[in-house]
Design an enzyme around this catalytic site. Structure first.
Site, PDB file in Angstrom:
ATOM      1  N   SER A  82       0.753  -1.065   0.137  1.00 56.04           N
ATOM      2  CA  SER A  82       0.061  -0.088   0.044  1.00 56.04           C
ATOM      3  C   SER A  82       0.965   1.213   0.091  1.00 56.04           C
ATOM      4  O   SER A  82       1.783   1.376  -1.017  1.00 56.04           O
ATOM      5  CB  SER A  82      -1.056  -0.220   1.311  1.00 56.04           C
ATOM      6  OG  SER A  82      -2.028   0.797   0.914  1.00 56.04           O
ATOM      7  N   ASP A 207      -9.940  -5.997  -3.557  1.00 57.57           N
ATOM      8  CA  ASP A 207      -9.311  -4.933  -3.056  1.00 57.57           C
ATOM      9  C   ASP A 207     -10.245  -3.709  -3.264  1.00 57.57           C
ATOM     10  O   ASP A 207     -10.542  -3.245  -4.415  1.00 57.57           O
ATOM     11  CB  ASP A 207      -8.163  -4.464  -3.574  1.00 57.57           C
ATOM     12  CG  ASP A 207      -7.188  -3.553  -2.727  1.00 57.57           C
ATOM     13  OD1 ASP A 207      -7.868  -2.812  -2.039  1.00 57.57           O
ATOM     14  OD2 ASP A 207      -5.816  -3.565  -2.847  1.00 57.57           O
ATOM     15  N   HIS A 235      -7.273  -6.298   0.174  1.00 60.00           N
ATOM     16  CA  HIS A 235      -5.994  -5.435   0.525  1.00 60.00           C
ATOM     17  C   HIS A 235      -4.977  -5.783   1.206  1.00 60.00           C
ATOM     18  O   HIS A 235      -3.711  -5.225   1.328  1.00 60.00           O
ATOM     19  CB  HIS A 235      -6.448  -3.912   0.848  1.00 60.00           C
ATOM     20  CG  HIS A 235      -5.587  -2.797   0.805  1.00 60.00           C
ATOM     21  ND1 HIS A 235      -5.290  -2.367  -0.332  1.00 60.00           N
ATOM     22  CD2 HIS A 235      -4.831  -2.198   1.769  1.00 60.00           C
ATOM     23  CE1 HIS A 235      -4.342  -1.318  -0.283  1.00 60.00           C
ATOM     24  NE2 HIS A 235      -4.245  -1.332   1.002  1.00 60.00           N
TER      25      HIS A 235
END
Length: 258
Positions: A82, A207, A235
């Site tokens: 991320s 996600d 995610h």
């Protein structure tokens, strides 16, 4: 330059730097470190201002990358999840000779939706920034819940993420706000197109923060990279599907000849 919290595990001949995402810390990798430590020397990092790296205030993306690189091994695979994917990408762009391979996990070179580019709507990120100042804890918890939505193990995974946050000191409001600003404004798409080192992009099909629609767009824009989508992950694929995730990293290690 302030030192950041750094832990080394394993004795493999291949070094792997692991960078976590927004609001979290290096404990997030706990579910895969035992498996990976038998194949790699792991470098677990709390990004500047997060977890145990409390001596650092709000930073730009470039400053975060420089802080991590200052303590990094001379040669390593850099893996970022991320927001950590943007930090790892910036390190690879600035110091390509020190990065054996770049791995981004549930990350986008441009998190914010733009014209003909899928992503998080800028007003959603701006709303998170506003809510941080009024209800810090609830805003962070809401963001964590978004990361696991849709998976079979969503509740369990969300609890794990929350426990990771609570296990270490919380980032300051300024650090969290600066992280959201990075997610809202940074666009590395063109810069990464010039990168020629091995580049693996890992995604979860479910996600809700990094839409799977970016995968074919980046396959075309970054033809020197490879992508893999975990069909039942969201995610945090390393939490929901640790076995498959580790297999992907071991395949990369084999490709590199390590």
């Amino acid at each position: 330059m302030n030192d950041i919290w750094w832990q080394t595990k394993g004795e493999g001949n291949c070094h792997l730097v692991l960078l976590h995402g927004w609001g979290l810390n290096a404990e997030v990798w706990h579910c895969i470190t035992a498996e990976l430590a038998s194949h790699f020397t792991l470098h677990l990092v709390d990004l500047p201002g997060y977890g145990r790296s409390q001596g650092c205030g709000a930073m730009s993306l470039e400053a975060m990358a420089e802080h991590v690189m200052a303590q990094a091994p001379e040669q390593a695979i850099w893996l970022g999840w991320s927001l950590g994917g943007l930090v790892a990408s910036t390190a690879a762009l600035r110091y390509p000779s020190r990065v054996q391979a770049l791995v981004t996990v549930a990350s986008s070179p441009c998190f914010s939706a733009r014209e003909e580019w899928p992503g998080i709507k800028p007003d959603v990120l701006a709303n998170f920034q506003q809510q941080l100042s009024s209800d810090f804890q609830r805003t962070v918890e809401r963001f964590l819940a978004l990361q696991t939505l849709g998976t079979d193990s969503a509740r369990q995974d969300a609890r794990l993420l929350k426990s990771v946050v609570l296990a270490q000191p919380s980032p300051s409001l300024e650090v969290l706000d600066a992280g959201l600003e990075i997610l809202k404004t940074v666009d590395l798409r063109d810069a990464l197109s010039a990168l020629r080192l091995p580049f693996l992009r890992l995604y979860g099909r479910l996600d809700g923060l990094v839409p799977r629609a970016i995968v074919p767009l980046l396959d075309e824009h970054l033809p020197h990279s490879e992508s893999r989508v975990f069909p039942k992950a969201a995610h945090a694929p390393f939490i929901s599907h640790p076995g498959e995730f580790c297999e992907a990293l071991l395949a990369l290690k084999a490709q590199l000849g390590n």
